[in-house]
Design an enzyme around this catalytic site. Structure first.
Site, PDB file in Angstrom:
ATOM      1  N   SER A 114       0.796  -1.232   0.000  1.00  0.00           N
ATOM      2  CA  SER A 114       0.000   0.000   0.000  1.00  0.00           C
ATOM      3  C   SER A 114       0.825   1.277   0.000  1.00  0.00           C
ATOM      4  O   SER A 114       0.270   2.356  -0.220  1.00  0.00           O
ATOM      5  CB  SER A 114      -0.926   0.002   1.219  1.00  0.00           C
ATOM      6  OG  SER A 114      -1.905  -1.005   1.092  1.00  0.00           O
ATOM      7  N   THR A 115       2.131   1.193   0.243  1.00  0.00           N
ATOM      8  CA  THR A 115       2.955   2.409   0.173  1.00  0.00           C
ATOM      9  C   THR A 115       3.022   2.940  -1.260  1.00  0.00           C
ATOM     10  O   THR A 115       3.455   4.077  -1.480  1.00  0.00           O
ATOM     11  CB  THR A 115       4.375   2.133   0.692  1.00  0.00           C
ATOM     12  OG1 THR A 115       4.985   1.102  -0.092  1.00  0.00           O
ATOM     13  CG2 THR A 115       4.346   1.710   2.152  1.00  0.00           C
TER      14      THR A 115
END
Length: 685
Positions: free
Chosen positions: A332-333
């Site tokens: 998700s980064t």
């Protein structure tokens, strides 16, 4: 009577003839001698006089002092010190065993030193100078000098020895030096530098030591030494002083570096992973951690077999430079950059709300949120804060993989960032063209929609380095200004007393509207204030922004992820990216804890400690380093007095295993294909 006179006359004529012939022969020989003397003394005088001079005079190289490496505050990370060594030429020694027995009576030789000596001896020729013992004390050097006449072929020499005072700390940044191998020698010859390395036994192998080798090495000096017929030096006729290597001042802060290393190397909970912290204002790397690490001092004189096996056989791969060589799905980064791509391309109004029932359905398949969470109507801001996989799944087909590739590449993904370390990997930022080249089977070369959906949440074929994620985060924090990340900030010449800044200007600015950057930044700030990292960043005296992430390391294939039922090395990776303060970012960080689990509970706390340290009030008044030579240490030269006037070979130790760490396999992370996208539960953790 007449016959007697006649016989006497014949004998006289014969005698005269013999005398004439003898005289002519003598004159001929004398003429030949005179002619030869004329040739030698007149015609060939110039060439022969030069050869005679060379036989009388020899050139002795004077090894320059290798430059020091210090951190931004002057903490010494690598330096050279004076050392005495004993070296032997096997061709000049009769019985090596007998010589060793006699030598041990005056100089102590440890079992390790004897093993190393025998290994080097076995891999060298008869006329190569082989290191027998290093680090002699002054007393040991004086003792041998007094008894040196007993040991033909063994000589006492002075040299510069590399030392790494901080040991394992920042080892992957600094690297190490090792003995010059045949391959190193070939590369020096290709560059035309072999003359400058006469008398030098070591060369930079890894890290800064390798990437700045020519600046650190300096310039070799020379002495013209007159020698007697016995080969012993008589006097020095001429001397050209060596020029010491440049000193390097890094942007690294050892206080911050050791803080992070202490977290990763906690004896109670050791972690594997990487962290890179960058100042987004100028690209200076403030911390660069690869865990676990190793002690570079082991490699200076050739690493012993036991230590080499311990390092090379370790399943934790301590020799791997994880920040630039390990590639990972970043989970998700990656979402903030997908959001920016969507805003740049105008594929969706950021205020538009889409339903999030806990999954995204496409082509008859369901792609689920992590943990099965359902967030209801969700706009872009909320999607980033709560890390809605469904929202970003839906963006994938709208953006398209090629457009996403081209946009993300501007932030440093999928290419070498340009950091001043060798062997940086490009990683994989997937595109249609990439897939055609990556697979040989035509059926696998076709890009399918499910691939894009997985890529849009940082999974699938994505395989990127932590340095790339840190650089992208720094570029986002700097409002799209891309400045090349660098570890060496200043190069200081101690002779000319000049300084050179390695990077002073940005390379370019990403073409993205400021209002779009502000929208993503505001969402990232709320992640730390109200979102997945709110508990970790509660109570800070500064505002920060960031994004947690968790990435799968193997395909779930429709099954439910149960960490307790899996081997530890199959657990998800924990990630975090962020910057602080929000309004005027001074530090951007990206990190991974391999097989750590949830990014919010494992990776984010490390980032909190990094921000707390760097933004502590007591650090606010620390001025930026300005180069000054008022307190520059005077570079000392190694006297060649103890070096015999002979050609000094590089003495390569090619069989020393410490010089072949490049054979190690990199950290490879399994990547998910189409089948992985059916039940993606890791992207938002």
């Amino acid at each position: 009577m007449f016959e007697f006179r006649k016989q006497a006359l014949v004998q006289r004529r014969q005698l005269i003839t013999r005398v004439v012939v003898a005289v002519l022969f003598v004159l001929l020989c004398f003429g030949i001698l005179v002619n030869r003397l004329w040739v030698l003394q007149v015609e060939r005088y110039q060439g022969l006089s030069e050869r005679a001079e060379k036989n009388r005079i020899t050139l002795v190289p004077i090894t320059p002092r290798r430059g020091d490496i210090v951190d931004r505050n002057g903490v010494v990370l690598a330096r050279s010190h004076r050392d005495y060594t004993l070296e032997m030429v096997r061709g000049q020694v009769g019985d090596v065993s007998k010589m060793l027995e006699q030598l041990e009576q005056i100089i102590h030789l440890s079992p390790l030193e004897l093993r190393r000596f025998k290994r080097r001896l076995g891999s060298s020729n008869r006329f190569a100078s082989v290191l027998l013992k290093s680090n002699l004390t002054d007393d040991e050097a004086a003792t041998f000098a007094a008894h040196s006449y007993k040991f033909k072929g063994v000589s006492l020499k002075a040299r510069w020895v590399r030392e790494y005072p901080e040991g394992e700390s920042a080892a992957h940044v600094i690297g190490y030096v090792g003995r010059i191998s045949e391959r190193d020698q070939e590369q020096l010859e290709e560059k035309g530098l072999e003359g400058n390395y006469r008398g030098t036994e070591v060369i930079g192998k890894k890290g800064i030591e390798a990437s700045y080798e020519e600046r650190l090495h300096g310039k070799t000096g020379w002495e013209e030494v007159e020698i007697a017929a016995s080969g012993k030096p008589v006097r020095v006729l001429k001397r050209t002083d060596p020029i010491p290597g440049d000193n390097l001042r890094l942007s690294l802060d050892m206080g911050l570096q050791k803080l992070v290393e202490g977290i990763y190397n906690d004896p109670k909970d050791p972690k594997r992973g990487a962290l890179v912290a960058i100042d987004p204002r100028n690209g200076q790397v403030l911390a660069y951690v690869s865990a676990p690490s190793y002690d570079p001092n082991l490699f200076v004189d050739g690493i012993d077999v036991e230590n080499w096996r311990r390092l090379s056989d370790s399943p934790d791969h301590p020799l791997i430079d994880r920040p630039i060589y390990g590639t990972f799905p970043i989970g998700s980064t990656y979402k903030p950059f997908v959001a920016l791509a969507a805003l740049k391309l105008g594929v969706r109004d950021p205020n538009a709300k889409i339903p999030d029932p806990g999954y995204f359905e496409y082509g008859g398949q369901r792609f689920r949120n992590a943990g099965g969470a359902a967030y209801g109507p969700t706009n872009m801001h909320k999607a980033i804060v709560v890390s809605s996989d469904t929202y970003f799944f839906s963006l994938g087909p709208l953006i398209g993989v090629d457009a996403l590739h081209d946009f993300a590449e501007q932030f440093g993904f999928g290419k070498k960032t340009g950091i001043d370390l060798m062997h940086e990997k490009k990683g994989i930022l997937p595109s249609r063209e990439w897939k055609k080249k990556a697979f040989k089977n035509p059926a696998q070369q076709k890009w399918i929609p499910g691939d894009t959906i997985s890529v849009s949440v940082g999974q699938g074929y994505n395989s990127l380095t932590i340095t790339q994620l840190a650089q992208a985060t720094a570029t986002l924090a700097a409002n799209g200004v891309y400045t090349k990340p660098h570890l060496v900030n200043w190069i200081e010449n101690p002779v000319l007393k000049t300084v050179e800044q390695t990077v002073s200007e940005p390379e370019y600015t990403v073409d993205v509207a400021q209002e779009h950057i502000d929208l993503v930044k505001a969402a990232l700030a709320e992640v730390n204030a109200k979102g997945t990292a709110r508990r970790i960043f509660a109570g800070t005296n500064y505002d920060s922004a960031g994004k947690t992430g968790t990435a799968q390391v193997f395909s779930l294939k429709g099954t439910k992820y149960k960490a307790e039922a899996l081997n530890k090395r199959l657990h998800d990776h924990a990630l975090y990216m962020g910057f602080a303060p929000v309004e005027n970012p001074q530090i951007a960080v990206a990190l991974i804890v391999e097989n750590g689990g949830w990014g919010s509970s494992v990776a984010a706390p490390i980032a909190r400690k990094v921000f707390d340290y760097w933004l502590a009030p007591e650090r606010a008044n620390i001025p930026e380093y300005i180069p000054s030579f008022d307190d520059t240490e005077q570079q000392e030269e190694v006297s060649p007095d103890l070096v015999l006037p002979e050609d000094i070979p590089a003495n390569p130790d090619d069989n020393a295993p410490g010089h072949t760490p490049e054979i190690l396999a990199p950290v490879e992370i399994n990547r998910n294909g189409r089948e992985d996208t059916q039940n993606n539960e890791a992207g938002a953790r």
